[in-house]
Design a protein around this motif. Structure first.
Motif, short mmCIF file in Angstrom:
data_model
loop_
_atom_site.label_atom_id
_atom_site.label_comp_id
_atom_site.label_asym_id
_atom_site.label_seq_id
_atom_site.Cartn_x
_atom_site.Cartn_y
_atom_site.Cartn_z
N GLU A 104 -25.27 -12.15 31.19
CA GLU A 104 -26.59 -12.68 31.50
C GLU A 104 -26.50 -13.96 32.32
O GLU A 104 -25.51 -14.70 32.24
N TYR A 106 -28.77 -17.55 33.25
CA TYR A 106 -29.84 -18.42 32.80
C TYR A 106 -30.06 -19.54 33.81
O TYR A 106 -29.11 -20.01 34.45
N ARG A 127 -34.01 -17.04 30.96
CA ARG A 127 -33.14 -15.91 31.30
C ARG A 127 -33.63 -15.29 32.59
O ARG A 127 -34.77 -14.84 32.69
#
Length: 348
Positions: A104, A106, A127
């Motif tokens: 992920e 951010y 996010r």
């Protein structure tokens, strides 16, 4: 129209199933101007938390700055530094969070951001998406894995027979399997026109959805998926693998459309402002269930209600390929030829 209505029961691509990818994800060693690089060496150019990754195209590569030497260096993509609790981040800085089955990105929401964990901390970190490498395997079709010229991955998903690529940008897509020799290339260049004027003056597009079916299911096989787009960026919004199951025959009068999530506001003077957002596909159609298969069709539709997967109403029309979930449906037991109404609601 008479075509198979199929549900592609999903198999998730996890860390252990992704064998390789041409799209970078982690930081690499930075380029040094005085060093000599071999053919295939990979180096990065770092600015803040972002690093642009390049691959050497020639041996004895010395003194050629990657960003300005396209005959010496190939651009692979941009990666981001992993989050560090001891680092102070500026407003807008992007970091990565990578662990087992976690990939992920951010973005910092404040200046002087230090000691604030990225997960479950929305006032400090937003996010953005999966990492570029994993965007094609998340559940958001509108977030694409993008790379110059081509995107190529190798997966080992087990017993699957269908691969669906959605929101693709490229000239062609190829799927091949290591054991059976299955290898199919499909063109993604479309030039659908209604008249001669459109033929000459409307530009072909390189985008769309494509299904590869009939893949021989071998548990230990590697499957290579490649989208090529020479001279431009190649992109894959969604790569979905799974096992196909036919429910019945799709009937004529199928309808497909979109659900728009854009917003429109009007001020006191009548000026309209539109905020463009994503849209999702929706489909409604009837399916003729074969006699004697009604109970099994009911069981399958019940089992996969509220399950996200690919639905194919007809392979002849890309507009009838959707990633989403079942809406309202019914299975009739009929001696008059009544068909089963099916609703599919797409996801973005």
């Amino acid at each position: 129209m008479s075509a198979d209505f199929r549900m592609i029961r999903p198999v998730a691509v996890t860390d252990v199933r992704l064998i390789s990818s041409t799209v970078p994800e982690a930081l690499v060693t930075d380029y040094a101007g005085g060093s000599t690089y071999a053919l295939g060496d990979i180096r990065g150019v770092t600015t803040g938390t972002a690093q642009v990754v390049y691959q050497s195209l020639q041996a004895s590569n010395t003194g050629h700055t990657p960003a300005s030497s396209p005959t010496w260096w190939k651009l692979l993509g941009t990666v981001y530094a992993p989050y560090s609790a001891g680092t102070t981040y500026a407003l807008g800085a992007i970091v990565s969070s990578i662990a087992t089955n976690v990939h992920e990105l951010y973005e910092s929401q404040i200046a002087g951001n230090v000691g604030q964990a990225v997960a479950n901390n929305p006032t400090k970190w937003l996010r953005r998406s999966a990492t570029n490498r994993w965007n094609m395997f998340d559940k958001a079709i509108n977030s694409q894995t993008v790379a110059p010229t081509s995107v190529s991955v190798v997966i080992q998903p087990g017993l699957v027979n269908t691969i669906t690529l959605l929101n693709v940008e490229g000239a062609s897509a190829t799927v091949s399997q290591s054991i059976s020799g299955y290898s199919v290339t499909k063109s993604l260049v479309r030039h659908d026109v209604l008249n001669w004027y459109d033929f000459f003056y409307e530009e072909p597009i390189r985008a769309g959805d494509v299904v590869f079916d009939g893949i021989p299911p071998y548990a230990a096989a590697n499957i290579t998926i490649t989208v090529d787009n020479a001279g431009l960026n190649a992109a894959i919004g969604g790569c979905f693998v799974g096992k196909s199951r036919t429910i019945g025959l799709t009937q004529w009068e199928l309808t497909a459309g979109v659900l728009s999530y854009s917003t429109v506001s009007t001020d006191t003077f009548g000026n309209v402002t539109m905020v463009k957002r994503a849209n999702a596909k929706k489909m409604n159609f009837d399916v003729r269930i074969p006699e004697g298969f009604e109970s099994e069709a009911f069981r399958l539709l019940t089992e996969y209600t509220d399950v996200e997967m690919v639905f194919i109403a007809s392979s002849d029309y890309s507009m009838t390929i959707a990633y989403g979930y079942l809406g309202q449906w019914e299975v009739p037991i009929s001696n008059s030829g009544r068909a089963a109404p099916i609703e599919v609601r797409g996801l973005i």
